[in-house]
Design a protein around this motif. Structure first.
Motif, PDB file in Angstrom:
ATOM      1  N   GLN A 195       0.829  -1.215   0.000  1.00 46.06           N
ATOM      2  CA  GLN A 195       0.000   0.000   0.000  1.00 46.06           C
ATOM      3  C   GLN A 195       0.862   1.263   0.000  1.00 46.06           C
ATOM      4  O   GLN A 195       0.512   2.269  -0.623  1.00 46.06           O
ATOM      5  CB  GLN A 195      -0.950   0.016   1.198  1.00 46.06           C
ATOM      6  CG  GLN A 195      -2.031   1.089   1.026  1.00 46.06           C
ATOM      7  CD  GLN A 195      -3.067   1.032   2.106  1.00 46.06           C
ATOM      8  OE1 GLN A 195      -2.908   1.597   3.191  1.00 46.06           O
ATOM      9  NE2 GLN A 195      -4.169   0.369   1.831  1.00 46.06           N
TER      10      GLN A 195
ATOM     11  N   HIS B 278       3.760   1.525  -1.456  1.00 47.60           N
ATOM     12  CA  HIS B 278       4.199   1.688  -2.832  1.00 47.60           C
ATOM     13  C   HIS B 278       3.053   2.108  -3.742  1.00 47.60           C
ATOM     14  O   HIS B 278       3.259   2.813  -4.730  1.00 47.60           O
ATOM     15  CB  HIS B 278       4.902   0.417  -3.317  1.00 47.60           C
ATOM     16  CG  HIS B 278       6.238   0.237  -2.668  1.00 47.60           C
ATOM     17  ND1 HIS B 278       7.357   0.927  -3.087  1.00 47.60           N
ATOM     18  CD2 HIS B 278       6.621  -0.490  -1.595  1.00 47.60           C
ATOM     19  CE1 HIS B 278       8.380   0.621  -2.295  1.00 47.60           C
ATOM     20  NE2 HIS B 278       7.963  -0.236  -1.376  1.00 47.60           N
ATOM     21  N   ALA B 279       1.848   1.689  -3.399  1.00 47.00           N
ATOM     22  CA  ALA B 279       0.668   2.120  -4.152  1.00 47.00           C
ATOM     23  C   ALA B 279       0.499   3.644  -4.025  1.00 47.00           C
ATOM     24  O   ALA B 279       0.221   4.340  -5.001  1.00 47.00           O
ATOM     25  CB  ALA B 279      -0.582   1.401  -3.644  1.00 47.00           C
ATOM     26  N   VAL B 280       0.684   4.161  -2.813  1.00 46.10           N
ATOM     27  CA  VAL B 280       0.573   5.611  -2.606  1.00 46.10           C
ATOM     28  C   VAL B 280       1.668   6.342  -3.383  1.00 46.10           C
ATOM     29  O   VAL B 280       1.439   7.414  -3.952  1.00 46.10           O
ATOM     30  CB  VAL B 280       0.628   5.956  -1.101  1.00 46.10           C
ATOM     31  CG1 VAL B 280       0.793   7.453  -0.884  1.00 46.10           C
ATOM     32  CG2 VAL B 280      -0.628   5.457  -0.407  1.00 46.10           C
TER      33      VAL B 280
ATOM     34  N   LEU C 229       2.887   5.403  -6.199  1.00 45.31           N
ATOM     35  CA  LEU C 229       2.443   5.361  -7.593  1.00 45.31           C
ATOM     36  C   LEU C 229       1.318   6.363  -7.815  1.00 45.31           C
ATOM     37  O   LEU C 229       1.177   6.945  -8.892  1.00 45.31           O
ATOM     38  CB  LEU C 229       1.981   3.929  -7.888  1.00 45.31           C
ATOM     39  CG  LEU C 229       1.701   3.460  -9.291  1.00 45.31           C
ATOM     40  CD1 LEU C 229       2.591   4.108 -10.319  1.00 45.31           C
ATOM     41  CD2 LEU C 229       1.826   1.955  -9.344  1.00 45.31           C
ATOM     42  N   ASP C 230       0.548   6.625  -6.792  1.00 42.78           N
ATOM     43  CA  ASP C 230      -0.589   7.554  -6.868  1.00 42.78           C
ATOM     44  C   ASP C 230      -0.141   9.010  -6.699  1.00 42.78           C
ATOM     45  O   ASP C 230      -0.952   9.917  -6.558  1.00 42.78           O
ATOM     46  CB  ASP C 230      -1.623   7.177  -5.788  1.00 42.78           C
ATOM     47  CG  ASP C 230      -2.915   7.970  -5.904  1.00 42.78           C
ATOM     48  OD1 ASP C 230      -3.316   8.615  -4.892  1.00 42.78           O
ATOM     49  OD2 ASP C 230      -3.510   7.989  -6.985  1.00 42.78           O
ATOM     50  N   THR C 231       1.155   9.231  -6.682  1.00 44.85           N
ATOM     51  CA  THR C 231       1.724  10.566  -6.470  1.00 44.85           C
ATOM     52  C   THR C 231       1.984  11.234  -7.821  1.00 44.85           C
ATOM     53  O   THR C 231       2.075  10.559  -8.846  1.00 44.85           O
ATOM     54  CB  THR C 231       3.044  10.417  -5.675  1.00 44.85           C
ATOM     55  OG1 THR C 231       2.742   9.815  -4.413  1.00 44.85           O
ATOM     56  CG2 THR C 231       3.731  11.765  -5.448  1.00 44.85           C
TER      57      THR C 231
ATOM     58  N   ASN D 269      -2.229   6.078 -13.131  1.00 48.75           N
ATOM     59  CA  ASN D 269      -1.388   5.743 -11.982  1.00 48.75           C
ATOM     60  C   ASN D 269      -2.206   5.247 -10.801  1.00 48.75           C
ATOM     61  O   ASN D 269      -1.798   4.323 -10.096  1.00 48.75           O
ATOM     62  CB  ASN D 269      -0.550   6.955 -11.575  1.00 48.75           C
ATOM     63  CG  ASN D 269       0.537   7.278 -12.594  1.00 48.75           C
ATOM     64  OD1 ASN D 269       1.014   6.389 -13.300  1.00 48.75           O
ATOM     65  ND2 ASN D 269       0.927   8.538 -12.661  1.00 48.75           N
ATOM     66  N   GLN D 270      -3.375   5.822 -10.593  1.00 54.41           N
ATOM     67  CA  GLN D 270      -4.168   5.395  -9.451  1.00 54.41           C
ATOM     68  C   GLN D 270      -4.735   3.991  -9.658  1.00 54.41           C
ATOM     69  O   GLN D 270      -4.835   3.205  -8.716  1.00 54.41           O
ATOM     70  CB  GLN D 270      -5.298   6.386  -9.158  1.00 54.41           C
ATOM     71  CG  GLN D 270      -5.928   6.111  -7.788  1.00 54.41           C
ATOM     72  CD  GLN D 270      -6.933   7.149  -7.408  1.00 54.41           C
ATOM     73  OE1 GLN D 270      -8.112   7.066  -7.747  1.00 54.41           O
ATOM     74  NE2 GLN D 270      -6.478   8.143  -6.674  1.00 54.41           N
TER      75      GLN D 270
ATOM     76  N   ALA E 118      -2.032   1.811  -8.884  1.00 53.78           N
ATOM     77  CA  ALA E 118      -1.829   1.842  -7.427  1.00 53.78           C
ATOM     78  C   ALA E 118      -2.798   0.870  -6.750  1.00 53.78           C
ATOM     79  O   ALA E 118      -2.413   0.127  -5.844  1.00 53.78           O
ATOM     80  CB  ALA E 118      -2.038   3.260  -6.896  1.00 53.78           C
TER      81      ALA E 118
ATOM     82  N   LEU F   5      -1.594  -2.592  -7.131  1.00 54.66           N
ATOM     83  CA  LEU F   5      -0.497  -2.868  -6.215  1.00 54.66           C
ATOM     84  C   LEU F   5      -1.028  -3.081  -4.804  1.00 54.66           C
ATOM     85  O   LEU F   5      -0.467  -3.843  -4.013  1.00 54.66           O
ATOM     86  CB  LEU F   5       0.460  -1.666  -6.268  1.00 54.66           C
ATOM     87  CG  LEU F   5       1.833  -1.723  -5.648  1.00 54.66           C
ATOM     88  CD1 LEU F   5       2.447  -3.097  -5.700  1.00 54.66           C
ATOM     89  CD2 LEU F   5       2.733  -0.720  -6.346  1.00 54.66           C
ATOM     90  N   ASP F   6      -2.148  -2.446  -4.484  1.00 52.07           N
ATOM     91  CA  ASP F   6      -2.770  -2.535  -3.160  1.00 52.07           C
ATOM     92  C   ASP F   6      -3.644  -3.784  -3.026  1.00 52.07           C
ATOM     93  O   ASP F   6      -4.371  -3.958  -2.065  1.00 52.07           O
ATOM     94  CB  ASP F   6      -3.611  -1.266  -2.913  1.00 52.07           C
ATOM     95  CG  ASP F   6      -4.137  -1.177  -1.480  1.00 52.07           C
ATOM     96  OD1 ASP F   6      -5.378  -1.045  -1.319  1.00 52.07           O
ATOM     97  OD2 ASP F   6      -3.328  -1.255  -0.545  1.00 52.07           O
TER      98      ASP F   6
END
Lengths: 290, 416
Positions: free
Chosen positions: A267, A269-271, A273-275, B266-267, B270, B273-274
């Motif tokens: 999670q 790393h997910a954040v 990626l969401d940056t 990207n989200q 994400a 990935l989550d």
């Protein structure tokens, strides 16, 4: 008759730590206050550690520091924070054998020399600033005879580098995010010591990487400013996970521990990626499943 | 006297589409109802399309289908859904010339043959099921003279493959998630047609990948079940982004369009990935392409190119205009040159004139390209990209009246 000078010296060794519930995002950049709690495991300093010698002497005319043999500047805010906070807590020191007598008020006039050495490569991304700042603060506290306990010292190390606060203890450690504006309650506590779950074995794969990585400081600031998932993580997900992780560690429940550690790493790393712009810390080797 | 049999046939062509606000997650697996709206751009079928011929004849004794020349089973739920829903809407057909008369209630007794062909490789991860199911539904609707409009047909295509519903229109399309339990209001509408913003140029980088990818169906189900960020995305983030994206498209506001497209891609990744276990659709090459684009956009001060990735490593790059696309292809060919034995003519396909605009005629021109000034120590990663496709926003489904394009023989109803 020439005045005989003296040098008072202390050498400390500090471990590094790896977060299993991640810190990513500050609510205060200057005091380094995080947006959520984090939990870490301290690694055996026999394998990975920072060794720091701090010395004080009336013959030193300025604060100086050498890191892995190279002199570096202490003028940055983070070093200044740590030096100031420990100096403010310095006490009387008396070493009759060496004929050294330092009164509480003498400390502010004296300068220190610091030499620090990591027994693991800085470029390997193995959290050298965590170990480094923790060691600096711990060693200075011993040098200056500060009376604070390790939790109080962790609040100072935190101002050097957030994750450094968790290196003030062994075993499993929690960094309480705190509520106070001045950060006085944002500090580390030990959950269990290193003997509690000593059958765990940790293997680190240092992965070859051509890429220069985004610094954590810049990265997490970008995440706070641009990720629409970060706040939800910090407010809704991490508080529950922190409780579950504390239970898992207490009960040596490896199944829950593993599920939480992997999920939280992913999670985080997910954040990233969401940056905006997106941050990729993991590469194909990190991902490889086949 | 032997009864003369007949074959009634229709051939259609359908485009594929790429989501710019992503669909990822179902609230109903059977009806394929999504957890949020999505918006896509339809790609020019001249470069990427599915062609489907459907035929009906009393001489056919079962429903049969051939995909890219190979017979496949129609027994799966998704095919059955589409066949059932169109058959239920079939109407009277009369072709006096051929002596064909089909009454409404004859259809349920008749069988169909279907032959479908994608002009792009299925393995390239370029959303072939979207184009495929859209084409099947559209062609069957024409064959059976269903009266439904393309939005109503999209609700049927949706039951074959979610993103197929968006291939029933050209230009920019929105799949409205709907509220009804039966999915009758979960369908696609056209936002603007393909002429509205026709200066956009789309370059697809088909990225070499050894990995077998997690299927979208499995992946999004795992995400719904295990990602703690997915619900927040669906409930809080996407609704706002949909509104902003509709505005950006309407106003041809490329800056906003690019920011939203990249952020949503990207989200989506994400959330993957989550997921437990985590899904990695993008690889190092995908990341390198993103990095190239981000650096260029940053150095220009205003975005020149938007990127988006679906459930695979392929990059879909949308350039503001021809000039930006030309510069983009130069940067991409520097960073991702063909391997030594590759032929330039098959390395950039689709609208190949982009190479001419970029001053590139042969491999020597590629080798002579300068490094992008905004990238420090730019690397040349030979072979990381399999090939590029240059295309643009395109039109929706169409009937093909040219019999020579039909995939089934007009007398036997079998593949040619």
């Amino acid at each position: 008759m020439e005045e005989k000078t003296w040098v008072r010296m202390v050498t400390a060794q500090t471990p590094t730590n790896i977060a299993v519930i991640k810190y990513w995002g500050k609510r205060d950049e200057t005091l380094i206050l995080p947006v959520n709690d984090s939990i870490s495991v301290t690694l055996d300093p026999a394998h990975l550690c920072t060794t720091t010698t701090v010395a004080v002497s009336p013959s030193f005319d300025q604060d100086r520091m050498w890191l892995n043999g190279k002199e570096i500047s202490l003028s940055g805010g983070r070093y200044q924070n740590c030096l100031r906070e420990i100096r403010a807590r310095a006490c009387d020191v008396q070493d009759e054998e060496k004929g050294i007598k330092i009164a509480k008020k003498d400390w502010e006039k004296m300068h220190v020399h610091v030499a620090s050495y990591n027994n693991f490569p800085t470029a390997a991304g193995l959290a050298s600033s965590a170990a480094g700042f923790a060691c600096l603060v711990f060693a200075l506290a011993k040098l200056m005879n500060a009376k604070e306990d390790n939790s109080e010292l962790s609040a100072i190390a935190r101002q050097g580098s957030g994750s450094a606060c968790r290196s003030l203890f062994g075993g499993f450690v929690k960094w309480n995010m705190g509520k106070a504006e001045d950060g006085s309650d944002s500090l580390a506590v030990q959950l269990v010591d290193e003997k509690h779950w000593d059958e765990l074995v940790i293997i680190i794969a240092v992965v070859s990487s051509r890429q220069k990585e985004t610094s954590s400081t810049t990265g997490m600031r970008d995440s706070v400013e641009t990720s629409l998932l970060l706040e939800h993580r910090a407010k809704e997900v991490v508080p529950k996970r922190t409780k579950q992780m504390e239970e898992a560690i207490k009960n040596r429940d490896f199944g829950s521990f593993a599920q939480l550690a992997c999920a939280d790493s992913n999670q985080f790393h997910a954040v990233c990626l969401d940056t905006c712009p997106p941050i990729f810390y993991m590469n194909d080797t990190s991902h490889r499943q086949d | 006297m032997a009864e003369k049999t007949w074959v009634r046939m229709v051939t259609a062509q359908t485009p594929t589409n790429i989501a710019v606000i992503k669909y990822w997650g179902k609230r109903d697996e059977t009806l394929i109802l999504p957890v949020n709206d999505s918006i896509s751009v339809t790609l020019d079928p001249a470069h990427l399309c599915t062609i489907t011929t459907v035929a009906v004849s009393p001489s056919f004794d079962q429903d049969r289908m051939w995909l890219n020349g190979k017979e496949i089973s129609l027994s799966g739920g998704r095919y059955q859904n589409c066949l059932r829903e169109i058959r239920a809407r079939a109407c009277e057909v009369e072709d006096k010339e051929k002596g064909i008369k089909i009454a409404k209630n004859d259809w349920e007794k008749l069988h169909v043959h279907v032959a479908s062909y994608n002009n792009f490789p299925t393995a390239a991860g370029l959303a072939s099921s979207a184009a495929g199911f859209a084409c099947l539904v559209f062609a069957l609707a024409k064959l059976m003279k269903a009266k439904e409009d393309n939005s109503e047909l999209s609700a049927i295509a949706r039951q074959g493959s979610g993103s197929a519903c968006r291939s029933l229109f050209g230009g920019f399309v929105k799949w409205i998630m709907g509220k009804a339990e039966d999915g009758s209001d979960s369908l696609a509408v056209q936002l603007v047609d393909e002429k509205h913003w026709d200066e956009l140029v789309i370059i697809i980088a088909v990225v070499s990948s050894r990995q077998k990818e997690t299927s979208s169906t499995t992946g999004m189900r795992d995400s719904v079940e295990t990602s703690l960020l997915l619900q927040h995305r669906a409930k809080e983030v996407v609704p706002k982004r949909i509104k902003q994206m509709e505005e950006a498209i309407k106003n041809r506001d490329f800056g906003s369009f690019a920011q939203l497209t990249c952020a949503d891609s990207n989200q989506f990744h994400a959330v993957c990935l989550d997921t437990c276990p985590p899904i990695f659709y993008m690889n190092d090459t995908s990341h390198r392409i993103i990095s190239c684009v981000e650096k260029w956009n940053c150095s220009e001060g205003t975005p020149q190119v938007a990127y988006t990735f679906d459930a695979g490593p392929n990059a879909v790059l949308i350039a503001h205009n021809r000039k930006a696309a030309t510069q983009l292809i130069q940067k991409l060919l520097f960073c991702f040159p063909p391997s030594s034995d590759a032929d330039l003519n098959s390395y950039v396909i689709g609208d190949k004139s982009i190479l001419k605009d970029a001053g590139i005629e042969d491999i020597e021109d590629v080798e002579a390209l300068p490094p992008p000034p905004e990238i420090k120590d730019a690397q040349r990663c030979k072979g990381d990209v399999s090939y590029f496709i240059c295309t643009k926003p395109g039109r929706g489904p169409d009937l093909l009246s040219d019999e020579s394009l039909a995939l089934l023989h007009p007398e036997t109803g079998l593949p040619k």
